[in-house]
Design a protein around this motif. Structure first.
Motif, PDB file in Angstrom:
ATOM      1  N   TYR A 180     -17.255   5.316   4.322  1.00 45.69           N
ATOM      2  CA  TYR A 180     -16.993   4.578   3.086  1.00 45.69           C
ATOM      3  C   TYR A 180     -16.769   5.527   1.905  1.00 45.69           C
ATOM      4  N   ASP A 181     -17.561   6.596   1.855  1.00 48.48           N
ATOM      5  CA  ASP A 181     -17.426   7.540   0.741  1.00 48.48           C
ATOM      6  C   ASP A 181     -16.118   8.321   0.802  1.00 48.48           C
ATOM      7  N   ARG A 182     -15.516   8.392   1.965  1.00 40.92           N
ATOM      8  CA  ARG A 182     -14.217   9.053   2.104  1.00 40.92           C
ATOM      9  C   ARG A 182     -13.048   8.110   1.879  1.00 40.92           C
ATOM     10  N   HIS A 183     -13.184   6.871   2.374  1.00 42.66           N
ATOM     11  CA  HIS A 183     -12.008   6.010   2.496  1.00 42.66           C
ATOM     12  C   HIS A 183     -12.108   4.656   1.790  1.00 42.66           C
ATOM     13  N   VAL A 184     -13.257   4.346   1.192  1.00 47.34           N
ATOM     14  CA  VAL A 184     -13.414   3.075   0.470  1.00 47.34           C
ATOM     15  C   VAL A 184     -13.526   3.319  -1.028  1.00 47.34           C
ATOM     16  N   CYS A 185     -14.469   4.155  -1.439  1.00 48.12           N
ATOM     17  CA  CYS A 185     -14.589   4.528  -2.854  1.00 48.12           C
ATOM     18  C   CYS A 185     -15.123   5.946  -2.931  1.00 48.12           C
ATOM     19  N   ARG A 186     -14.331   6.836  -3.505  1.00 42.19           N
ATOM     20  CA  ARG A 186     -14.670   8.257  -3.524  1.00 42.19           C
ATOM     21  C   ARG A 186     -15.479   8.665  -4.754  1.00 42.19           C
ATOM     22  N   LEU A 187     -15.687   7.751  -5.682  1.00 43.11           N
ATOM     23  CA  LEU A 187     -16.500   8.066  -6.855  1.00 43.11           C
ATOM     24  C   LEU A 187     -17.974   8.134  -6.463  1.00 43.11           C
ATOM     25  N   GLN A 188     -18.662   9.129  -6.981  1.00 44.06           N
ATOM     26  CA  GLN A 188     -20.092   9.280  -6.712  1.00 44.06           C
ATOM     27  C   GLN A 188     -20.864   9.423  -8.021  1.00 44.06           C
ATOM     28  N   PRO A 189     -21.865   8.599  -8.257  1.00 40.96           N
ATOM     29  CA  PRO A 189     -22.232   7.449  -7.431  1.00 40.96           C
ATOM     30  C   PRO A 189     -21.197   6.335  -7.561  1.00 40.96           C
ATOM     31  N   TRP A 190     -21.278   5.352  -6.675  1.00 42.26           N
ATOM     32  CA  TRP A 190     -20.363   4.227  -6.803  1.00 42.26           C
ATOM     33  C   TRP A 190     -20.575   3.540  -8.152  1.00 42.26           C
ATOM     34  N   PRO A 191     -19.484   3.099  -8.799  1.00 40.21           N
ATOM     35  CA  PRO A 191     -19.632   2.329 -10.033  1.00 40.21           C
ATOM     36  C   PRO A 191     -20.525   1.110  -9.810  1.00 40.21           C
ATOM     37  N   GLU A 192     -21.216   0.713 -10.850  1.00 34.17           N
ATOM     38  CA  GLU A 192     -22.200  -0.360 -10.728  1.00 34.17           C
ATOM     39  C   GLU A 192     -21.601  -1.636 -10.163  1.00 34.17           C
ATOM     40  N   GLU A 193     -20.360  -1.950 -10.564  1.00 38.79           N
ATOM     41  CA  GLU A 193     -19.763  -3.199 -10.084  1.00 38.79           C
ATOM     42  C   GLU A 193     -19.422  -3.135  -8.598  1.00 38.79           C
ATOM     43  N   VAL A 194     -19.115  -1.941  -8.101  1.00 40.69           N
ATOM     44  CA  VAL A 194     -18.858  -1.773  -6.665  1.00 40.69           C
ATOM     45  C   VAL A 194     -20.167  -1.915  -5.895  1.00 40.69           C
ATOM     46  N   ALA A 195     -21.201  -1.252  -6.367  1.00 37.80           N
ATOM     47  CA  ALA A 195     -22.508  -1.352  -5.725  1.00 37.80           C
ATOM     48  C   ALA A 195     -23.006  -2.795  -5.718  1.00 37.80           C
ATOM     49  N   ILE A 261       9.552  -6.861   2.952  1.00 37.81           N
ATOM     50  CA  ILE A 261       9.640  -7.716   1.768  1.00 37.81           C
ATOM     51  C   ILE A 261      10.913  -7.350   1.016  1.00 37.81           C
ATOM     52  N   PRO A 262      11.774  -8.295   0.714  1.00 37.08           N
ATOM     53  CA  PRO A 262      13.086  -7.966   0.131  1.00 37.08           C
ATOM     54  C   PRO A 262      13.025  -7.232  -1.203  1.00 37.08           C
ATOM     55  N   ASP A 263      12.166  -7.667  -2.124  1.00 34.29           N
ATOM     56  CA  ASP A 263      12.102  -7.079  -3.469  1.00 34.29           C
ATOM     57  C   ASP A 263      10.740  -6.421  -3.631  1.00 34.29           C
ATOM     58  N   VAL A 264      10.640  -5.128  -3.313  1.00 37.19           N
ATOM     59  CA  VAL A 264       9.339  -4.476  -3.228  1.00 37.19           C
ATOM     60  C   VAL A 264       9.401  -3.062  -3.772  1.00 37.19           C
ATOM     61  N   ARG A 265       8.277  -2.614  -4.326  1.00 31.91           N
ATOM     62  CA  ARG A 265       8.099  -1.229  -4.734  1.00 31.91           C
ATOM     63  C   ARG A 265       6.664  -0.843  -4.418  1.00 31.91           C
ATOM     64  N   TRP A 266       6.396   0.478  -4.280  1.00 30.90           N
ATOM     65  CA  TRP A 266       5.111   0.938  -3.742  1.00 30.90           C
ATOM     66  C   TRP A 266       4.632   2.143  -4.540  1.00 30.90           C
ATOM     67  N   THR A 267       3.398   2.058  -5.024  1.00 28.96           N
ATOM     68  CA  THR A 267       2.764   3.175  -5.716  1.00 28.96           C
ATOM     69  C   THR A 267       1.526   3.625  -4.941  1.00 28.96           C
ATOM     70  N   ILE A 268       1.470   4.922  -4.628  1.00 29.70           N
ATOM     71  CA  ILE A 268       0.303   5.510  -3.968  1.00 29.70           C
ATOM     72  C   ILE A 268      -0.426   6.385  -4.990  1.00 29.70           C
ATOM     73  N   PHE A 269      -1.708   6.116  -5.190  1.00 23.88           N
ATOM     74  CA  PHE A 269      -2.519   6.875  -6.140  1.00 23.88           C
ATOM     75  C   PHE A 269      -3.148   8.065  -5.428  1.00 23.88           C
ATOM     76  N   GLU A 270      -2.809   9.257  -5.883  1.00 23.80           N
ATOM     77  CA  GLU A 270      -3.134  10.477  -5.155  1.00 23.80           C
ATOM     78  C   GLU A 270      -4.623  10.800  -5.132  1.00 23.80           C
ATOM     79  N   ASN A 271      -5.375  10.329  -6.098  1.00 20.88           N
ATOM     80  CA  ASN A 271      -6.796  10.667  -6.188  1.00 20.88           C
ATOM     81  C   ASN A 271      -7.701   9.490  -5.859  1.00 20.88           C
ATOM     82  N   SER A 272      -7.167   8.538  -5.111  1.00 22.98           N
ATOM     83  CA  SER A 272      -7.924   7.328  -4.797  1.00 22.98           C
ATOM     84  C   SER A 272      -8.003   7.099  -3.298  1.00 22.98           C
ATOM     85  N   SER A 273      -8.964   6.265  -2.937  1.00 24.34           N
ATOM     86  CA  SER A 273      -9.032   5.755  -1.573  1.00 24.34           C
ATOM     87  C   SER A 273      -8.710   4.261  -1.625  1.00 24.34           C
TER      88      SER A 273
END
Length: 297
Positions: A180-195, A261-273
């Motif tokens: 989870y710490d690698r692939h769900v949320c990489r912030l440490q500690p997890w933000p309060e709302e995630v926890a 999907i006919p009308d689609v665009r994709w953004t990948i965030f480099e520092n996120s999981s």
């Protein structure tokens, strides 16, 4: 900023919702669909930031979760895609936005939003699918691949407990947290709302266990054979895909959306999981806002 909370009645149950901003004033309202199945709205709370641009943002807890009606005694077969689609439609009509709205679904929420979109509802104006797989077969195979990159002792602990049926053990929980710490949320500690969301799931995991399974990478619930790949060409609205470079929803799992999907665009965030909306909050909000403004909704 105006904030309103309430409950929508649905089949004798109650769906809790919160509106940030003013419906009927300004831009097309955006409805946020949380993940799981079985999470709560808390971990996607940050999307309320989009209300600053003059767009009402509607969060809700799907039935079985959070502040909505809990049904811990319901059998696994009660929890279906069709049930949650009907709940969404009921919420749209209750709030009076069914004639014009945008959807943003995160993880399972994106799967549910895609299921809604392939039915071509007349009021849907735009779609954001965030960190979602197009099929659970792709999700599961990629999860296994990601597991092989974990430390060997972590892999061994996961396998040992899954084979023994001791997935409630502290050892299994601790080993799962490495993933989870690698692939769900990489912030440490997890933000309060995630926890807060994960704590709520620990208290009542009914929906998650029925539809998914005990963990993100051990999918044995009713969704294990789900796929929307053969229906994606039916989506007729502009669509934004979001994922993280370290996401458990790997590019392989997202690619069918981009291809079909006919009308689609994709953004990948480099520092996120799996949670760019908290891991790169400002950039993620700007991306979604620019997309919605760009398609004039």
């Amino acid at each position: 900023m105006h904030v309103e909370e309430g409950f929508a009645k649905f089949r004798g149950y109650q769906t809790w919702y919160r509106i940030t901003g003013d419906i009927g004033k300004g831009k097309t309202p955006l409805v946020i669909l949380h993940g799981g199945p079985g999470c709560t709205y808390d971990y996607v709370d940050s999307f309320k930031d989009l209300a600053d641009s003059g767009r009402a943002v509607i969060h809700y807890d799907q039935i079985g979760n959070g502040k909505s009606t809990h049904l811990a005694d319901m059998p696994a077969e009660f929890w279906t895609v069709d049930f949650f689609l009907a709940e969404l439609e009921n919420l749209l009509q209750t709030l009076g936005v069914g004639e014009g709205y945008a959807l943003l679904g995160q993880s399972w929420g994106g799967m549910l939003a895609a299921e809604h979109a392939v039915r071509r509802p007349g009021g849907l104006r735009a779609l954001v699918i965030a960190n979602s797989p197009a099929s659970m077969a792709l999700w599961s195979s990629e999860a296994q691949r990601l597991r092989t990159a974990l430390p060997q002792k972590v892999q061994d602990a996961l396998k040992r407990n899954e084979e023994a049926g001791s997935i409630d053990s502290v050892e299994y929980h601790d080993a799962s947290r490495v993933f989870y710490d690698r692939h769900v949320c990489r912030l440490q500690p997890w933000p309060e709302e995630v926890a807060r969301t994960f704590a709520a799931m620990d208290v009542d995991p009914t929906v998650y266990h029925a539809m998914n399974g005990p963990t993100e990478f051990h999918v044995i619930g009713s969704m294990k054979d789900w796929s929307i790949i053969d229906r994606l060409d039916r989506i007729q609205v502009p669509t934004l895909l979001i994922s993280g470079r370290h996401d458990e929803a790997t590019p392989v799992t997202v690619q069918p959306y981009a291809d079909l999907i006919p009308d689609v665009r994709w953004t990948i965030f480099e520092n996120s999981s799996h949670m760019p909306h908290v891991e790169e909050r400002e950039a993620c909000m700007q991306t979604v806002s620019d997309f919605l403004d760009g398609v004039e909704v």
